[in-house]
Design a protein around this motif. Structure first.
Motif, PDB file in Angstrom:
ATOM      1  N   TRP A 170     -24.521  47.587  31.691  1.00 29.64           N
ATOM      2  CA  TRP A 170     -25.318  46.795  30.844  1.00 29.64           C
ATOM      3  C   TRP A 170     -24.415  45.720  30.289  1.00 29.64           C
ATOM      4  N   GLN A 171     -24.879  44.607  30.343  1.00 28.96           N
ATOM      5  CA  GLN A 171     -24.377  43.216  29.759  1.00 28.96           C
ATOM      6  C   GLN A 171     -25.356  42.829  28.561  1.00 28.96           C
ATOM      7  N   CYS A 172     -24.870  42.902  27.469  1.00 31.56           N
ATOM      8  CA  CYS A 172     -25.743  42.636  26.163  1.00 31.56           C
ATOM      9  C   CYS A 172     -25.732  41.301  25.785  1.00 31.56           C
ATOM     10  N   GLY A 173     -26.540  40.575  25.272  1.00 34.80           N
ATOM     11  CA  GLY A 173     -26.594  39.331  24.528  1.00 34.80           C
ATOM     12  C   GLY A 173     -26.677  39.337  23.083  1.00 34.80           C
ATOM     13  N   ASN A 174     -27.230  38.758  22.257  1.00 32.85           N
ATOM     14  CA  ASN A 174     -27.052  38.694  20.887  1.00 32.85           C
ATOM     15  C   ASN A 174     -27.867  39.944  20.163  1.00 32.85           C
ATOM     16  N   LEU A 175     -27.474  41.075  19.989  1.00 30.70           N
ATOM     17  CA  LEU A 175     -27.807  42.071  19.514  1.00 30.70           C
ATOM     18  C   LEU A 175     -27.897  42.197  18.019  1.00 30.70           C
ATOM     19  N   THR A 176     -29.033  43.026  17.263  1.00 29.59           N
ATOM     20  CA  THR A 176     -28.817  43.160  15.844  1.00 29.59           C
ATOM     21  C   THR A 176     -28.299  44.536  15.736  1.00 29.59           C
ATOM     22  N   ASP A 177     -27.802  44.687  14.504  1.00 32.27           N
ATOM     23  CA  ASP A 177     -26.986  45.757  14.175  1.00 32.27           C
ATOM     24  C   ASP A 177     -27.727  47.037  14.801  1.00 32.27           C
TER      25      ASP A 177
ATOM     26  N   GLU B  53     -22.160  14.677  11.819  1.00 32.57           N
ATOM     27  CA  GLU B  53     -23.171  15.507  12.253  1.00 32.57           C
ATOM     28  C   GLU B  53     -23.119  16.500  13.154  1.00 32.57           C
ATOM     29  N   HIS B  54     -22.277  16.307  14.416  1.00 33.60           N
ATOM     30  CA  HIS B  54     -22.104  17.385  15.177  1.00 33.60           C
ATOM     31  C   HIS B  54     -21.636  18.705  14.583  1.00 33.60           C
ATOM     32  N   SER B  55     -20.579  18.509  13.725  1.00 29.87           N
ATOM     33  CA  SER B  55     -20.244  19.803  13.000  1.00 29.87           C
ATOM     34  C   SER B  55     -21.182  20.369  12.296  1.00 29.87           C
ATOM     35  N   LEU B  56     -22.263  19.823  11.859  1.00 30.01           N
ATOM     36  CA  LEU B  56     -23.159  20.350  11.079  1.00 30.01           C
ATOM     37  C   LEU B  56     -24.083  21.474  12.071  1.00 30.01           C
ATOM     38  N   ALA B  57     -24.314  20.799  13.165  1.00 31.70           N
ATOM     39  CA  ALA B  57     -25.058  21.473  14.295  1.00 31.70           C
ATOM     40  C   ALA B  57     -24.211  22.655  14.812  1.00 31.70           C
ATOM     41  N   CYS B  58     -22.820  22.575  14.810  1.00 29.67           N
ATOM     42  CA  CYS B  58     -22.314  23.553  15.288  1.00 29.67           C
ATOM     43  C   CYS B  58     -22.162  24.789  14.247  1.00 29.67           C
ATOM     44  N   GLY B  59     -21.962  24.419  12.979  1.00 31.78           N
ATOM     45  CA  GLY B  59     -22.223  25.538  11.980  1.00 31.78           C
ATOM     46  C   GLY B  59     -23.502  26.143  11.906  1.00 31.78           C
ATOM     47  N   ALA B  60     -24.541  25.367  12.042  1.00 30.52           N
ATOM     48  CA  ALA B  60     -25.933  26.050  11.953  1.00 30.52           C
ATOM     49  C   ALA B  60     -25.992  27.062  13.245  1.00 30.52           C
ATOM     50  N   LEU B  61     -25.497  26.686  14.499  1.00 27.87           N
ATOM     51  CA  LEU B  61     -25.672  27.497  15.399  1.00 27.87           C
ATOM     52  C   LEU B  61     -24.895  28.857  15.367  1.00 27.87           C
ATOM     53  N   ALA B  62     -23.743  28.471  14.854  1.00 28.52           N
ATOM     54  CA  ALA B  62     -22.698  29.855  14.476  1.00 28.52           C
ATOM     55  C   ALA B  62     -23.461  30.733  13.606  1.00 28.52           C
ATOM     56  N   ARG B  63     -23.876  30.169  12.334  1.00 27.82           N
ATOM     57  CA  ARG B  63     -24.610  31.358  11.693  1.00 27.82           C
ATOM     58  C   ARG B  63     -25.559  31.665  12.000  1.00 27.82           C
ATOM     59  N   TRP B  64     -26.633  31.105  12.891  1.00 29.17           N
ATOM     60  CA  TRP B  64     -27.780  31.638  13.439  1.00 29.17           C
ATOM     61  C   TRP B  64     -27.403  32.867  14.268  1.00 29.17           C
ATOM     62  N   GLN B  65     -26.268  32.677  15.034  1.00 30.40           N
ATOM     63  CA  GLN B  65     -25.842  33.662  15.929  1.00 30.40           C
ATOM     64  C   GLN B  65     -25.172  35.108  15.487  1.00 30.40           C
ATOM     65  N   LEU B  66     -24.482  34.586  14.457  1.00 30.27           N
ATOM     66  CA  LEU B  66     -23.929  35.536  13.602  1.00 30.27           C
ATOM     67  C   LEU B  66     -24.519  36.311  12.569  1.00 30.27           C
ATOM     68  N   GLN B  67     -25.012  35.355  11.768  1.00 30.84           N
ATOM     69  CA  GLN B  67     -25.805  36.037  10.326  1.00 30.84           C
ATOM     70  C   GLN B  67     -27.181  35.711  10.542  1.00 30.84           C
ATOM     71  N   ARG B  68     -28.059  35.457  11.590  1.00 29.27           N
ATOM     72  CA  ARG B  68     -29.180  35.367  11.711  1.00 29.27           C
ATOM     73  C   ARG B  68     -29.911  34.538  10.364  1.00 29.27           C
TER      74      ARG B  68
ATOM     75  N   THR C 100     -20.739  41.101  21.513  1.00 31.14           N
ATOM     76  CA  THR C 100     -21.865  41.725  21.150  1.00 31.14           C
ATOM     77  C   THR C 100     -21.920  43.371  21.435  1.00 31.14           C
ATOM     78  N   VAL C 101     -20.847  43.705  22.335  1.00 30.49           N
ATOM     79  CA  VAL C 101     -20.758  45.079  22.386  1.00 30.49           C
ATOM     80  C   VAL C 101     -19.230  44.791  22.478  1.00 30.49           C
ATOM     81  N   ALA C 102     -18.194  45.967  22.109  1.00 30.69           N
ATOM     82  CA  ALA C 102     -16.867  45.730  21.921  1.00 30.69           C
ATOM     83  C   ALA C 102     -15.983  47.190  22.174  1.00 30.69           C
ATOM     84  N   ARG C 103     -14.867  46.656  22.181  1.00 25.96           N
ATOM     85  CA  ARG C 103     -14.035  48.078  22.505  1.00 25.96           C
ATOM     86  C   ARG C 103     -13.974  48.769  21.364  1.00 25.96           C
ATOM     87  N   TYR C 104     -13.992  48.247  20.051  1.00 28.73           N
ATOM     88  CA  TYR C 104     -14.126  49.010  18.804  1.00 28.73           C
ATOM     89  C   TYR C 104     -15.580  48.787  18.019  1.00 28.73           C
TER      90      TYR C 104
END
Length: 798
Positions: free
Chosen positions: A420-427, A263-278, A453-457
């Motif tokens: 500027w330090q940035c959190g979870n930005l939209t595109d 079950e823990h892995s399900l929560a991890c996957g849900a968190l990652a998809r929210w942060q990365l894919q909204r 969230t901001v990057a070298r490239y």
């Protein structure tokens, strides 16, 4: 009227057909005929006592429940020929009534016995089983008959490489003794009659009505997020029907259906998809698993991840119910209250509509997942439910114009260095941040909790304003020197730190609380008033995008101010790190490995337009990866929130199965050993459930045989000697390669970095690469501890 049943025997082996016919002949009686069976007295070998006993008991049972019946044996050489033969024999069932499911016995009862070696095509046991499943699924759909492990037995060799229970058939090895095969046949036939044919509760699964909760939750999520939301599930007795129905709905609509090792892995996957894919989520687990989501539940709350977590729960009023969490001795609702999560205990079907409406309103409050504890009475409810329409006005906080002007004045007029330090930005927000930072000369940094969230490239181009990662651990050399020119921290008035969509946790900066409260000027932009830090000098409570849109036309920075800021960035951007990074020791140092790997990644970016999503687990390796590698966009960090070891590793499959891009993961041996392997569940989804990995997934397991952060803290911060609690014995697989569905999975050991080979592996499509990397423990490197900033290795000669 006599009942009629059918036994399909598929295969070209005369001995197989004869043994089946002889076995079924043992079950015949004066009124129960087996057409095509052999006489009781012609079984080819003597029966042992156990076979005789089974035959006698089966016959006695069939005399009770199936006294008048005709059982026709249908012999075919190839399984695909069975459909045409059955079509001529079986009366097609009438359409199922719309108000309820169809009983198994409403259609013809057919037992399939398949000698798969020659009855279907396939190079091995696994592919032949797949062929049986595909063929009989089509037969089921076209003829309306029941297909289940009770009614389909596939004989082949024993599959020794994997064990997987298919839901439409039972796999058995062809017995060496014909009496064993005969005993299995008569047992299988009688079991089918008992469990399906005469059992009035047995229904054809595909005709069962969808449970109410499944329709309501999936309908709401589809209305909110279309095909983006995903079902994450772990099986259980109570929610099995809910999982079955939501799986069918999600797959028909094209929504991801994702599993995990726990079950823990399900929560991890849900968190990652929210942060990365909204992407919102529906997570379903069984009773008693409330604590299995671990601290990731708090991380879901902190990230304001929208979704529903449904637990099967026992009915109220029971005395010590098995796995129940709401009764006289405990109340799981208090657990969720402590986490600050909305929780609803669904026990009365008559109140479900109003309770779902309240749950849907809670979903819109942006306070994290909504928990539903569903009792059996609600889980088994079918039919529509009229949920009152939920109307929730979205909150759009907006600061006054004076605040916007105050921020613009800092950027336009003050000569102070700006970071500027940035959190979870939209595109869209990211594009604004890059443009405005360039216009004003602001330095850009990401954080250990939200890398990339901001990057070298950005879109293949270097971002000159990006300096690296600002954090309490692993602060990038350029960032540290920007904050401390000539080795001393800038005074309050000489710099301004902007935190965009960040709660400014203590992980986010290298400064202690005293410095944040007294000696650092801080501008914070957040849309949640409760997230405003007590030391923020200029808090802006507004959504970032409208704030930036209002700020942009007011920005007319002085040329001299911008020039000075860019010069400050230029002086530190190419700061030299630890010279040990250039020493090719074996085992490699973290600095050397990540320096070599970064050279490969940057070359891929420049030459191939390479982009990737990074996954960074909690540990020395994750910090070194964030600190040293060029990124092309947002990644997922286990350091976010509770800093839970193993979360990044557990989250990778959910994103890999739902995103076509490249993934690169960095997992320490401590994190890898702490959680179950996700490989079996990933293999299951790729081999048997239609899952696909279209991009490239490369996971670097960083092996140094210990818990490095704890050891460094002990040895460096406290000047004490490490002991056995910080050591870890890690077995390493030999190299191997397998094919899972259309995906090639490879494991290899890495003691040095071969740039050419690594480039090929990172560019391979539809591939999962597992690298076991041998590294040495080192306290001093990568700014792991505050004390390491004083190391002789990073002092430049004068």
């Amino acid at each position: 009227m006599a009942q009629k049943l059918y036994v399909v025997v598929a295969g070209t082996s005369p001995a197989f057909h004869a043994t089946v016919a002889a076995a079924l002949g043992q079950l015949a009686s004066e009124r129960r005929r087996f057409v095509g069976a052999l006489d009781k007295d012609v079984f080819p070998t003597a029966w042992p006592d156990v076979a005789v006993t089974l035959a006698e008991r089966a016959t006695a049972y069939l005399d009770e429940v199936l006294p008048d019946a005709t059982v026709e044996i249908v012999d075919v050489a190839r399984l695909e020929l069975a459909e045409e033969r059955l079509r001529r024999l079986v009366e097609q069932p009438a359409a199922a009534p719309s108000e309820g499911p169809r009983r198994w016995s409403d259609a013809a009862t057919v037992l399939f016995l398949v000698d798969a070696v020659d009855a279907v095509s396939g190079r091995d046991v696994d592919t032949r089983l797949d062929a049986v499943v595909d063929t009989l699924t089509a037969v089921r759909d076209r003829l309306g008959i029941g297909v289940s492990p009770y009614s389909v037995v596939v004989y082949d060799e024993l599959e020794e490489e994997q064990v997987y229970s298919r839901t439409t058939c039972t796999a058995r090895k062809v017995p060496d003794d014909d009496w064993v095969l005969a005993a299995e046949v008569l047992t299988t036939f009688t079991d089918l009659v008992q469990a399906r044919h005469v059992n009035q509760r047995a229904v054809l699964t595909e005709t069962e009505p969808v449970c109410t909760l499944a329709s309501a939750l999936t309908g709401f999520l589809t209305e909110q997020a279309g095909a983006r939301w995903a079902l994450h599930f772990f099986t259980g007795t109570l929610p099995a029907k809910l999982i079955q129905d939501t799986t069918a709905i999600a797959r028909r609509a094209g929504n991801p259906v994702l599993r995990g090792p726990n079950e823990h892995s399900l929560a991890c996957g849900a968190l990652a998809r929210w942060q990365l894919q909204r992407a919102p989520f529906l997570l379903v687990a069984t009773a008693g698993m409330v604590d299995e989501l671990k601290g990731t539940l708090a991380n879901l709350r902190d990230s304001q991840a929208p979704g529903f977590i449904v637990f099967g729960e026992t009915s109220p009023g029971g005395w010590q119910p098995f796995q129940g969490t709401v009764h006289d001795d405990e109340d799981a609702r208090a657990v969720f209250a402590a986490y600050g999560l909305a929780c609803f205990y669904l026990t009365e079907p008559g109140r479900l509509a109003d309770e779902l409406a309240a749950a849907f309103r809670a979903y819109h409050r942006r306070q994290g997942p909504v928990v539903l504890l569903a009792a059996p009475e609600v889980l088994k409810l079918t039919g529509p439910v009229d949920v009152p329409r939920v109307a929730v006005a979205p909150a759009h906080p907006r600061v006054d114009e004076d605040t916007v002007d105050a921020v613009a004045r800092i950027l336009n007029e003050e000569s102070a260095a700006v970071l500027w330090q940035c959190g979870n930005l939209t595109d869209t927000e990211r594009d604004y941040v890059y443009d405005l930072a360039h216009a004003t000369g602001a330095a850009l940094v990401d954080s250990l909790g939200r890398p990339g969230t901001v990057a070298r490239y950005h879109r293949g181009e270097v971002v000159p304003e990006f300096l690296g990662t600002m954090s309490i651990y692993g602060c990038s050399p350029a960032v540290w020197r920007f904050l401390h020119p000539e080795g001393k921290r800038r005074p309050y008035g000489d710099q301004a730190l902007f935190f965009l969509k960040s709660r400014i946790t203590d992980l986010a900066t290298p400064f202690p609380d005293k410095v944040l409260y007294q000696d650092t000027r801080i501008v914070q932009v957040t849309d949640t008033a409760a997230h405003v830090a007590p030391f923020a000098d200029l808090p802006v409570v507004e959504e970032l995008l409208p704030f930036l849109r209002r700020l942009e036309p007011r920005l007319r920075p002085d040329d001299g101010v911008v020039r000075g800021r860019r010069e400050a960035i230029g002086r530190v951007r190419d700061a030299v790190g630890d010279p040990v990074a250039l020493v090719p020791s074996v085992p490699m140092t973290h600095e050397h490995f990540f320096t070599e790997l970064n050279a490969v990644i940057e070359q891929l970016i420049v030459d191939h337009g390479y982009e990737y999503t990074g996954f960074y687990d909690v540990g020395r390796g994750g910090i070194s990866a964030i600190r040293n590698l060029a990124r092309t966009g947002p990644g997922f960090s286990g350091w976010y929130g509770r800093a839970l070891m193993g979360d990044a590793l557990q989250a990778i499959p959910a994103v890999a199965l739902t995103s076509p891009g490249n993934i690169v993961g960095f997992i320490g041996d401590g994190a890898a050993r702490l959680v179950p392997s996700s490989l079996p569940s990933l293999a299951q989804q790729l081999r048997h459930e239609g899952g696909r990995v279209d991009g490239n997934v490369s996971i670097f397991f960083l092996l140094n045989g210990g818990f490095s952060i704890i050891r460094s803290n002990r040895e460096l911060q406290h000047a004490a000697t490490a002991d056995a609690q910080m050591s870890l014995l890690t077995p390493v697989d030999p190299p191997w390669q397998q094919t899972w569905g259309a995906t090639t999975v490879t494991h290899e050991r890495m003691s040095v970095v071969d740039a050419k080979h690594l480039t090929e592996r990172l560019l391979a499509p539809a591939a999962v690469n597992l690298f076991s990397v041998y590294l040495a423990h080192d306290n001093e490197g990568d700014d792991i501890m505050p004390m390491s900033r004083r190391s002789w290795r990073v002092r430049e000669s004068k």
